[in-house]
Motif scaffolding. Structure first.
Motif, short mmCIF file in Angstrom:
data_model
loop_
_atom_site.label_atom_id
_atom_site.label_comp_id
_atom_site.label_asym_id
_atom_site.label_seq_id
_atom_site.Cartn_x
_atom_site.Cartn_y
_atom_site.Cartn_z
N VAL A 22 -0.02 5.07 -1.58
CA VAL A 22 -0.48 6.18 -0.73
C VAL A 22 0.67 7.05 -0.22
CG1 VAL A 22 -2.58 4.99 -0.04
CG2 VAL A 22 -0.51 4.70 1.33
N ASN A 23 1.90 6.58 -0.36
CA ASN A 23 3.09 7.36 0.03
C ASN A 23 3.08 7.83 1.47
OD1 ASN A 23 4.36 7.27 -2.55
ND2 ASN A 23 2.90 8.82 -3.27
N ASP A 24 2.47 7.03 2.36
CA ASP A 24 2.43 7.41 3.78
C ASP A 24 2.35 6.12 4.60
OD1 ASP A 24 1.98 9.53 5.97
OD2 ASP A 24 0.28 8.15 6.25
N ALA B 21 0.81 -1.22 0.00
CA ALA B 21 0.00 0.00 0.00
C ALA B 21 0.84 1.26 0.00
CB ALA B 21 -0.94 0.00 1.21
N THR C 196 -0.97 5.65 6.80
CA THR C 196 -2.12 5.23 5.98
C THR C 196 -1.94 3.79 5.50
OG1 THR C 196 -2.41 7.51 5.24
CG2 THR C 196 -3.50 5.80 3.95
N ALA C 197 -0.71 3.46 5.07
CA ALA C 197 -0.43 2.11 4.58
C ALA C 197 -0.66 1.06 5.67
CB ALA C 197 1.00 2.03 4.06
N VAL D 151 -9.79 6.87 -0.39
CA VAL D 151 -9.19 5.59 0.00
C VAL D 151 -10.18 4.78 0.82
CG1 VAL D 151 -7.31 4.49 1.29
CG2 VAL D 151 -6.86 6.54 -0.05
N LEU E 249 -7.11 8.62 7.00
CA LEU E 249 -7.40 8.11 5.66
C LEU E 249 -8.09 9.18 4.85
CD1 LEU E 249 -8.87 4.46 5.89
CD2 LEU E 249 -6.63 5.13 5.04
N GLU E 250 -7.78 9.26 3.58
CA GLU E 250 -8.54 10.14 2.69
C GLU E 250 -9.88 9.49 2.37
OE1 GLU E 250 -6.35 11.10 -0.78
OE2 GLU E 250 -4.60 11.83 0.32
#
Length: 653
Positions: free
Chosen positions: A108-110, A104, A113-114, A355, A351-352
């Motif tokens: 998501v580059n975080d 992930a 969040t991953a 997502v 989380l966005e």
């Protein structure tokens, strides 16, 4: 009319229609509930604008489901499964969370969040999987138990996940490990309290309630126990489902187990239906359609990773290959607790929204596929194992040009027993088995066994099944035995084929497929028990043997049919194959009174009359000219639906 009442009315009406339609085309009811939720949700017809209003009531369905599951798992059984729960279950959660988080992070580059995405996708659906395992009668199978063990640990693992998410969003001075340690201490305390109450208090409470013989009080007490146990664990930060499971597990030791399960079933099924409807409502339809290709890709990727992780871990624990693959396949989806984690992370802005919507789409799509995957589980596992067998069979004895009068298909305990008796009588045999380890051991011990899958016609041709005089199908897998039987009859129309089966549910199908004799384990065990009883009652052995031979020659004709009870498996998939007995008393104005059996033509309804009781007389053999009278008690034999129709016909015409 109150708008809330109208919403519920429309929702129930839609659920009834969709469940009826889906069952007509032999699709699971869960799919119908999910579709009802999607249609009634805010993105389609918008009958229900706020699905959260029904969330708590729907959650009660999961609580009652876990309570029922707890009744099936006694404490000794749970202790015996500790290796599977804390070995296989813990390994699956840790490895899958790590793998999904690593994958992930590229999207998501975080890492925060991953990690949340990893936790969400690592969990599977306790509600859907256990319901489908129950309906398909796989709950007590080995792969069913492995699946349940993993699901139980996942429910436990939800607790630290729910604690970690708020900590990731806060700047508190308290460390994460201190918070987790405190939660573990609380959890251990509440579990000990619940187990103590269930072990020493609840059995006495239900004993007093049972003495009053009041059904309503028993039902109320059952519901109260399940909800109080769930409420206690929820109060201490654990999932309600875990508390209900523990309460059920404690009561599973008592003699009230079956009554409790029967009482809870109607409430559980209705609330579970509402739970799946609310899951369908959570789907953002626009996001789902726009990203359908990504959602399908994620579901497939998540399923494959879980499949291979569970297979690898179960293999390390020396579980059978078919059970390991089956358990991994059943756990492919994202679960209902994934929605809870995604919702919590969204509220803390970890989380966005896009997502979170994607995760909900993955969860709903995976849940929708789960019933179909579990129904086809055996076929998929057979396909995987067939591919593996070709590799695993290297170095093992393969079928050659050897011929034999007797062919044994399946060299398990029954097949080996048959082989020993044949050897003692000097009768030559060949055996086929697809368990590599068993074949290796048997060959080392001097048995004439070859490696191969008996379903494959090329294997049957290799052992000259087309020339064999007698073939024994000895494995107790009725569907596989039926496939093998058809394959044999395709190449050999003359051999005598004796088939072992679990019970008489597929006896007719096997006879029609070409079996010379079907030996059902359940009925043969009954005959052996009867022979012992008659022998000890002074009946001559010649008469006993004659009776047994007569029962076998008539294909167990008198033994078909039984009186159903509360614990009888009424799985819709099995319903048409069950044979029940049911007594119908004819009142004075019944339609059948004064009519001859030939005029009633009950054969057209696929019914048999086993006997007619008239006062103190019992007529065990009745024919076409026999006329029924009022106050007769007619014993019908047939399928559940046929019996229902027959009773209505005898009484009302």
């Amino acid at each position: 009319m109150n708008s809330g009442f109208t919403d519920i009315l429309l929702l129930l009406a839609m659920a009834v229609v969709l469940v009826w339609a889906f069952r007509k085309i032999k699709l699971p009811a869960i799919l119908a509930y999910l579709v009802a939720g999607i249609v009634a949700g805010p993105d389609v017809l918008a009958w229900i604008s706020d699905p959260d209003e029904y969330h708590f009531v729907a959650e009660l369905g999961v609580v009652l489901l876990l309570f029922s599951l707890g009744l099936e798992f006694s404490l000794p059984k749970m202790i015996a499964m500790r290796g599977q729960v804390f070995g296989l279950g813990a390994g699956q959660v840790v490895l899958c969370t790590a793998l999904f988080a690593v994958l992930a992070v590229f999207f998501v580059n975080d890492w925060t969040t991953a990690f949340i995405v990893g936790c969400t996708l690592a969990l599977s659906s306790t509600a859907v999987v256990i319901k489908q395992l129950g309906e398909s009668s796989q709950l007590t199978s080995k792969k069913g138990q492995l699946t349940v063990a993993v699901l139980l640990f996942q429910d436990i693992a939800v607790v630290p996940m729910l604690i970690i998410i708020p900590l990731l969003a806060s700047n508190s001075d308290i460390s994460m490990w201190e918070s987790l340690g405190y939660a573990l201490l609380k959890g251990t305390g509440v579990v000990i309290v619940l187990m103590a109450i269930g072990k020493w208090v609840l059995p006495h409470v239900f004993r007093e309630i049972a003495k009053l013989r009041t059904d309503e009080l028993f039902v109320l007490a059952t519901l109260l126990v399940a909800l109080v146990a769930g409420g206690m664990t929820h109060l201490f930060g654990l999932s309600m489902a875990l508390g209900a499971f523990l309460a059920g597990m404690m009561l599973g030791e008592s003699k009230y187990k079956h009554q409790l399960e029967a009482d809870i079933r109607p409430f559980r099924d209705i609330l579970m239906g509402l739970f799946f409807i609310t899951v369908g409502m959570q789907l953002d339809f626009n996001v789902f359609v726009a990203n359908l290709h990504w959602i399908i890709a994620i579901v497939i990727a998540v399923g494959l990773i879980k499949l291979f992780v569970v297979r690898a871990l179960a293999g390390i624990m020396d579980e059978r290959k078919e059970d390991a693959w089956g358990a991994g396949l059943m756990l492919f989806q994202m679960g209902e607790f994934g929605f809870v984690l995604a919702s919590l992370a969204l509220s803390f802005q970890l989380l966005e929204a896009s997502v979170a919507s994607m995760l909900v789409g993955v969860g709903v799509f995976g849940m929708a596929l789960t019933p179909l995957v579990i129904q086809r589980c055996r076929n998929v596992v057979d396909f995987i194992l067939r591919k593996q067998d070709e590799d695993d069979g290297v170095g093992l004895p393969q079928p050659n040009d050897e011929r034999s009068r007797v062919l044994i298909l399946g060299f398990g305990r029954v097949g080996q027993t048959v082989a020993r008796f044949l050897t003692n009588e000097g009768i030559d045999y060949l055996a086929i088995d697809h368990d590599a380890k068993r074949v290796q051991e048997a060959v080392a011990g001097g048995s004439k066994v070859f490696f191969g899958n008996a379903v494959r016609r090329d294997i049957l041709q290799a052992v000259h099944a087309d020339e064999a005089e007698l073939i024994i199908i000895s494995f107790a897998d009725d569907e596989r035995a039926l496939d093998v039987l058809k394959a044999i009859r395709h190449i050999n129309e003359h051999a005598e084929i004796i088939v072992r089966s679990r019970d008489d549910m597929r006896l007719k199908a096997m006879m029609e497929a070409g079996a010379t004799q079907v030996v059902p384990d359940t009925l043969e065990a009954s005959l052996m028990l009867v022979s012992q009883i008659l022998s000890r009652s002074g009946i001559p052995i010649r008469k006993i043997l004659s009776r047994l031979d007569q029962a076998r020659r008539s294909h167990y004709g008198e033994m078909h049919g039984f009186y159903p009870g509360e614990t009888t498996d009424m799985n819709p998939e099995k319903l048409d194959r069950l044979q029940f007995l049911h007594a119908v008393a004819l009142p004075q104005n019944a339609f059948a009174c004064g009519k001859k059996l030939i005029d009633l033509a009950l054969d057209d309804l696929n019914l048999q009359i086993k006997s007619v009781r008239r006062g103190d007389q019992e007529f065990s053999e009745v024919h076409g000219d026999f006329a029924l009278q009022h106050d007769d008690v007619v014993l019908l034999a047939g399928g559940p639906r046929a019996i229902e129709a027959g009773e209505s016909y005898l009484l009302n015409g």
